[in-house]
Design a protein around this motif. Structure first.
Motif, PDB file in Angstrom:
ATOM      1  N   UNK A  28      29.190  45.935 -34.192  1.00  0.00           N
ATOM      2  CA  UNK A  28      28.585  45.437 -32.963  1.00  0.00           C
ATOM      3  C   UNK A  28      27.722  46.544 -32.373  1.00  0.00           C
ATOM      4  N   UNK A  29      26.482  46.199 -32.046  1.00  0.00           N
ATOM      5  CA  UNK A  29      25.532  47.175 -31.530  1.00  0.00           C
ATOM      6  C   UNK A  29      25.042  46.755 -30.150  1.00  0.00           C
ATOM      7  N   UNK A  30      24.966  47.713 -29.259  1.00  0.00           N
ATOM      8  CA  UNK A  30      24.310  47.487 -27.992  1.00  0.00           C
ATOM      9  C   UNK A  30      22.816  47.671 -28.163  1.00  0.00           C
ATOM     10  N   UNK A  31      22.049  46.719 -27.650  1.00  0.00           N
ATOM     11  CA  UNK A  31      20.592  46.793 -27.737  1.00  0.00           C
ATOM     12  C   UNK A  31      20.053  46.863 -26.312  1.00  0.00           C
ATOM     13  N   UNK A  32      19.278  47.905 -26.037  1.00  0.00           N
ATOM     14  CA  UNK A  32      18.761  48.120 -24.691  1.00  0.00           C
ATOM     15  C   UNK A  32      17.602  47.157 -24.439  1.00  0.00           C
ATOM     16  N   UNK A  33      17.808  46.232 -23.522  1.00  0.00           N
ATOM     17  CA  UNK A  33      16.779  45.247 -23.170  1.00  0.00           C
ATOM     18  C   UNK A  33      16.139  45.689 -21.856  1.00  0.00           C
ATOM     19  N   UNK A  34      15.149  46.567 -21.974  1.00  0.00           N
ATOM     20  CA  UNK A  34      14.497  47.108 -20.783  1.00  0.00           C
ATOM     21  C   UNK A  34      13.127  46.501 -20.540  1.00  0.00           C
ATOM     22  N   UNK A  35      12.777  45.489 -21.345  1.00  0.00           N
ATOM     23  CA  UNK A  35      11.478  44.841 -21.178  1.00  0.00           C
ATOM     24  C   UNK A  35      11.541  43.441 -21.770  1.00  0.00           C
ATOM     25  N   UNK A  36      10.600  42.602 -21.363  1.00  0.00           N
ATOM     26  CA  UNK A  36      10.512  41.266 -21.957  1.00  0.00           C
ATOM     27  C   UNK A  36      10.192  41.347 -23.442  1.00  0.00           C
ATOM     28  N   UNK A  37       9.421  42.358 -23.838  1.00  0.00           N
ATOM     29  CA  UNK A  37       9.079  42.512 -25.251  1.00  0.00           C
ATOM     30  C   UNK A  37      10.331  42.754 -26.092  1.00  0.00           C
ATOM     31  N   UNK A  38      11.246  43.584 -25.590  1.00  0.00           N
ATOM     32  CA  UNK A  38      12.485  43.842 -26.316  1.00  0.00           C
ATOM     33  C   UNK A  38      13.351  42.591 -26.383  1.00  0.00           C
ATOM     34  N   UNK A  39      13.386  41.837 -25.286  1.00  0.00           N
ATOM     35  CA  UNK A  39      14.162  40.600 -25.259  1.00  0.00           C
ATOM     36  C   UNK A  39      13.603  39.589 -26.249  1.00  0.00           C
ATOM     37  N   UNK A  83      10.183  49.111 -33.732  1.00  0.00           N
ATOM     38  CA  UNK A  83       9.593  48.568 -32.513  1.00  0.00           C
ATOM     39  C   UNK A  83       9.966  49.362 -31.261  1.00  0.00           C
ATOM     40  N   UNK A  84      10.603  50.500 -31.469  1.00  0.00           N
ATOM     41  CA  UNK A  84      10.926  51.368 -30.345  1.00  0.00           C
ATOM     42  C   UNK A  84      12.001  50.836 -29.432  1.00  0.00           C
ATOM     43  N   UNK A  85      12.862  49.974 -29.940  1.00  0.00           N
ATOM     44  CA  UNK A  85      13.939  49.412 -29.138  1.00  0.00           C
ATOM     45  C   UNK A  85      15.198  50.249 -29.328  1.00  0.00           C
ATOM     46  N   UNK A  86      15.732  50.777 -28.263  1.00  0.00           N
ATOM     47  CA  UNK A  86      16.906  51.637 -28.337  1.00  0.00           C
ATOM     48  C   UNK A  86      18.168  50.824 -28.619  1.00  0.00           C
ATOM     49  N   UNK A  87      19.093  51.446 -29.330  1.00  0.00           N
ATOM     50  CA  UNK A  87      20.352  50.774 -29.659  1.00  0.00           C
ATOM     51  C   UNK A  87      21.451  51.804 -29.831  1.00  0.00           C
ATOM     52  N   UNK A  88      22.682  51.335 -29.811  1.00  0.00           N
ATOM     53  CA  UNK A  88      23.836  52.212 -29.947  1.00  0.00           C
ATOM     54  C   UNK A  88      25.004  51.394 -30.499  1.00  0.00           C
ATOM     55  N   UNK A  89      26.003  52.080 -31.024  1.00  0.00           N
ATOM     56  CA  UNK A  89      27.161  51.404 -31.610  1.00  0.00           C
ATOM     57  C   UNK A  89      28.173  51.088 -30.507  1.00  0.00           C
ATOM     58  N   UNK A  90      28.552  49.815 -30.425  1.00  0.00           N
ATOM     59  CA  UNK A  90      29.600  49.385 -29.506  1.00  0.00           C
ATOM     60  C   UNK A  90      30.945  49.323 -30.217  1.00  0.00           C
ATOM     61  N   UNK A  91      30.949  48.791 -31.433  1.00  0.00           N
ATOM     62  CA  UNK A  91      32.180  48.661 -32.210  1.00  0.00           C
ATOM     63  C   UNK A  91      31.844  48.819 -33.690  1.00  0.00           C
ATOM     64  N   UNK A  92      32.419  49.828 -34.301  1.00  0.00           N
ATOM     65  CA  UNK A  92      32.157  50.080 -35.723  1.00  0.00           C
ATOM     66  C   UNK A  92      33.141  49.368 -36.632  1.00  0.00           C
TER      67      UNK A  92
END
Length: 431
Positions: A28-39, A83-92
């Protein structure tokens, strides 16, 4: 601890060993939705990479939680990076997190040994829900009527209650219709509906008498019992119904009940014609017997239903139609009544929970079609909503210890919403 309890705990532990291996290798990965483009990008990638959205994200500060299969993990993350969208691991290790949730539930039940817990205090199985409804109807016959909608696809009896001080015969009273558990893995939704019954019938309080005297209630705790039971016994994150697909080329079962209603059916993004997709619309509108029962209740009481609440988890959202980014004629009133509900809950929420966001479902999250919310609005229910309960960053595995907070705060919002909607109903019947 007695030998019998030791044996049962050991047996349950052995029985659950390996239960979640179907999710081996999933992350499970967290995806940073900081813009409409990322969404928008994330929604485009959902079908490309067989993604399972565990938490919807929205700009500027609500991250998405995405579960990815082992085979798609590397390509999905690469696409985000490109696409420059930041992400991180929530659950490995998804199986491990599900096992921890099971252990948490077992500890809760052990701690309650000797005290009968009410079914709105934990995650009851479908039979327990029906037993509770039968008990309430038997103990309060002047207030509660028990209705059997019919059998589910697999033959389970689907029951709901009608609550009224006037036996549903006073047309001057609006009807508030809520349902829960259309998505099988959203376990916390059913306790909210059961607690609402408890507050209206068993734990009647002076400050709530107007809600009984002035409004009739239909409360439908489990829309999708087959999927719900399957999420207990086989696949914890199962979402759909359990019907057999008429296409002989697929063994995938079920459809997304909240894409199966006959309103703009299968016409937007946010749905899928793939029988194996989490958002599979079904073979046709109302192909699922479970959604047909909701349709029938809506039509039976349509002239008086003032509020329809389709309860989901999670994310702290109060959403309304339409899923194609258009607004109903009473869009301003819809937003007002929804905002009052959200504000009432926010006043008593836990600090770690985000504030409720209120608005059009497509504009805040994503376009969709065939939803229960849109169908009720389309056929004439004035105030139709999707309510997304808190998740506290636990996705669908909200610990049992949070249930009391979620049920009580949501009731505050339901009560505030019902009172304001009734004022609009009074205006409606006068004109």
């Amino acid at each position: 601890m007695t030998m019998l309890v030791v044996f049962l705990v050991g047996f349950l532990g052995l029985a659950s060993a390996g239960k979640h291996d179907i999710y081996a290798g999933y992350t499970v990965h967290g995806v940073v939705i900081d813009s409409l483009a990322a969404q928008h990008l994330l929604h485009q990638l959902e079908s490309d990479f067989d993604l399972d959205t565990l938490q919807d994200g929205a700009p500027p500060d609500r991250d998405a939680y995405i579960m990815v299969t082992p085979g798609n993990n590397e390509a999905f993350l690469k696409k985000l990076d490109e696409n420059g969208v930041k992400h991180y691991v929530v659950e490995s290790n998804v199986p491990r997190s599900l096992e921890e949730f099971d252990a948490d539930m077992m500890r809760f039940h052990r701690s309650r040994a000797g005290r009968e817990a009410q079914p709105f205090e934990y995650y009851p199985r479908h039979d327990e829900v029906n037993e509770y409804l039968e008990k309430i109807a038997a103990e309060y016959p002047d207030l509660v009527s028990l209705v059997t909608a019919g059998p589910s696809y697999d033959g389970r009896e689907i029951k709901y209650v009608k609550i009224s001080t006037t036996n549903f015969e006073d047309a001057s009273k609006p009807i508030y219709f809520m349902d829960a558990m259309i998505h099988a893995r959203e376990w916390v939704t059913t306790p909210v509906s059961l607690y609402s019954i408890h507050r209206l019938v068993v734990d009647r309080r002076e400050e709530d008498e107007d809600l009984l005297e002035g409004t009739d209630w239909i409360i439908y705790p489990v829309v999708n019992p087959d999927g719900y039971e399957f999420s207990h016994t086989d696949e914890r994150l199962w979402r759909r119904t359990r019907s057999t697909n008429p296409n002989p080329d697929t063994e995938c079962r079920g459809a997304d009940g909240n894409r199966n209603f006959d309103v703009a059916f299968n016409t937007t993004t946010g749905v899928s014609s793939n029988p194996c997709s989490q958002q599979y619309v079904g073979a046709g509108p109302f192909s699922e017997v479970e959604t047909r029962y909701i349709r029938d209740v809506l039509h039976e009481y349509l002239p008086r239903i003032q509020v329809y609440l389709n309860i989901h988890s999670h994310g702290n959202w109060v959403l309304f139609g339409f899923g194609n980014r258009t607004l109903p004629a009473n869009g301003v009133q819809l937003h007002h009544v929804g905002a009052v509900m959200g504000a009432a809950i926010d006043a008593v929420k836990l600090p770690q929970a985000p504030f409720y966001r209120v608005g059009n479902s497509a504009m805040l999250l994503y376009p969709t079609s065939g939803s229960a919310q849109d169908y009720a609005q389309h056929i004439g229910v004035p105030f139709s909503y999707t309510l997304e309960l808190p998740g506290y960053s636990y996705a669908f595995q909200v610990p049992v210890t949070y249930i009391g907070q979620i049920t009580s705060e949501t009731w505050v919002g339901i009560a505030a919403q019902a009172r304001l909607a009734k004022l609009h109903y009074n205006d409606r019947i006068r004109t």
